[in-house]
Design a protein around this motif. Structure first.
Motif, PDB file in Angstrom:
ATOM      1  N   UNK A   1     -14.992  -0.319  -5.152  1.00 51.85           N
ATOM      2  CA  UNK A   1     -14.820  -1.495  -5.994  1.00 51.85           C
ATOM      3  C   UNK A   1     -13.843  -2.450  -5.329  1.00 51.85           C
ATOM      4  N   UNK A   2     -13.332  -3.394  -6.082  1.00 55.38           N
ATOM      5  CA  UNK A   2     -12.349  -4.339  -5.555  1.00 55.38           C
ATOM      6  C   UNK A   2     -10.989  -3.992  -6.143  1.00 55.38           C
ATOM      7  N   UNK A   3     -10.005  -3.828  -5.295  1.00 54.24           N
ATOM      8  CA  UNK A   3      -8.685  -3.424  -5.737  1.00 54.24           C
ATOM      9  C   UNK A   3      -7.611  -4.117  -4.909  1.00 54.24           C
ATOM     10  N   UNK A   4      -6.493  -4.375  -5.554  1.00 60.69           N
ATOM     11  CA  UNK A   4      -5.348  -5.012  -4.910  1.00 60.69           C
ATOM     12  C   UNK A   4      -4.115  -4.179  -5.224  1.00 60.69           C
ATOM     13  N   UNK A   5      -3.294  -3.960  -4.240  1.00 57.38           N
ATOM     14  CA  UNK A   5      -2.100  -3.144  -4.416  1.00 57.38           C
ATOM     15  C   UNK A   5      -0.977  -3.746  -3.587  1.00 57.38           C
ATOM     16  N   UNK A   6       0.228  -3.803  -4.171  1.00 53.58           N
ATOM     17  CA  UNK A   6       1.383  -4.349  -3.450  1.00 53.58           C
ATOM     18  C   UNK A   6       2.619  -3.523  -3.764  1.00 53.58           C
ATOM     19  N   UNK A   7       3.470  -3.372  -2.758  1.00 58.02           N
ATOM     20  CA  UNK A   7       4.782  -2.760  -2.931  1.00 58.02           C
ATOM     21  C   UNK A   7       5.805  -3.795  -2.487  1.00 58.02           C
ATOM     22  N   UNK A   8       6.655  -4.197  -3.420  1.00 64.74           N
ATOM     23  CA  UNK A   8       7.726  -5.130  -3.099  1.00 64.74           C
ATOM     24  C   UNK A   8       9.016  -4.338  -2.936  1.00 64.74           C
ATOM     25  N   UNK A   9       9.696  -4.551  -1.826  1.00 63.95           N
ATOM     26  CA  UNK A   9      10.960  -3.868  -1.559  1.00 63.95           C
ATOM     27  C   UNK A   9      12.097  -4.838  -1.847  1.00 63.95           C
ATOM     28  N   UNK A  10      13.050  -4.369  -2.654  1.00 71.58           N
ATOM     29  CA  UNK A  10      14.233  -5.172  -2.988  1.00 71.58           C
ATOM     30  C   UNK A  10      15.474  -4.459  -2.482  1.00 71.58           C
ATOM     31  N   UNK A  11      16.520  -5.239  -2.202  1.00 73.66           N
ATOM     32  CA  UNK A  11      17.772  -4.663  -1.714  1.00 73.66           C
ATOM     33  C   UNK A  11      18.655  -4.185  -2.871  1.00 73.66           C
ATOM     34  N   UNK A  12      19.879  -3.804  -2.544  1.00 82.22           N
ATOM     35  CA  UNK A  12      20.814  -3.282  -3.538  1.00 82.22           C
ATOM     36  C   UNK A  12      21.105  -4.266  -4.664  1.00 82.22           C
ATOM     37  N   UNK A  13      20.951  -5.554  -4.387  1.00 75.95           N
ATOM     38  CA  UNK A  13      21.177  -6.596  -5.396  1.00 75.95           C
ATOM     39  C   UNK A  13      19.892  -6.980  -6.117  1.00 75.95           C
ATOM     40  N   UNK A  14      18.834  -6.181  -5.893  1.00 76.04           N
ATOM     41  CA  UNK A  14      17.509  -6.406  -6.486  1.00 76.04           C
ATOM     42  C   UNK A  14      16.889  -7.722  -6.036  1.00 76.04           C
ATOM     43  N   UNK A  15      17.249  -8.166  -4.831  1.00 78.14           N
ATOM     44  CA  UNK A  15      16.653  -9.352  -4.227  1.00 78.14           C
ATOM     45  C   UNK A  15      15.513  -8.905  -3.313  1.00 78.14           C
ATOM     46  N   UNK A  16      14.325  -9.492  -3.452  1.00 77.24           N
ATOM     47  CA  UNK A  16      13.196  -9.091  -2.602  1.00 77.24           C
ATOM     48  C   UNK A  16      13.502  -9.311  -1.123  1.00 77.24           C
TER      49      UNK A  16
END
Length: 89
Positions: free
Chosen positions: A49-64
């Motif tokens: 099927x069609x699928x989208x997946x993302x992992x966003x990494x943030x630092x200790x201050x929760x900034x991407x």
């Protein structure tokens, strides 16, 4: 060691990392994010099927600091060869 958070989005839902993981640097976190994407795709998308997946990494201050994405689409074409192969089985 720096702490990084992995937030996962799959197009339908969002999962926030509340604990974080220590890495020597962003490159090590990036490698783990890619491993994570592949494992989730393998486990969650067995039917295609069609699928989208993302992992966003943030630092200790929760900034991407980075985002890794996978888009997967599987299309099965109904060809005469496929129909004939199925009929002979």
């Amino acid at each position: 060691m720096p702490l990084y958070y992995f937030n996962i989005k799959d197009g339908r839902s969002h999962s926030s990392d509340t604990e974080g993981t220590e890495y020597t640097g962003v490159h090590e976190a990036q490698v783990d994010a890619i491993r994570m994407l592949v494992a989730i795709a393998r486990d969650e998308w067995p039917d295609g099927g069609a699928n989208h997946l993302a992992v966003q990494i943030s630092d200790e201050n929760h900034q991407p600091v980075m985002e890794a994405k996978i888009d997967c689409a599987i299309t099965i074409f109904d060809t005469a060869a496929e129909r004939n192969a199925g009929a002979s089985r």
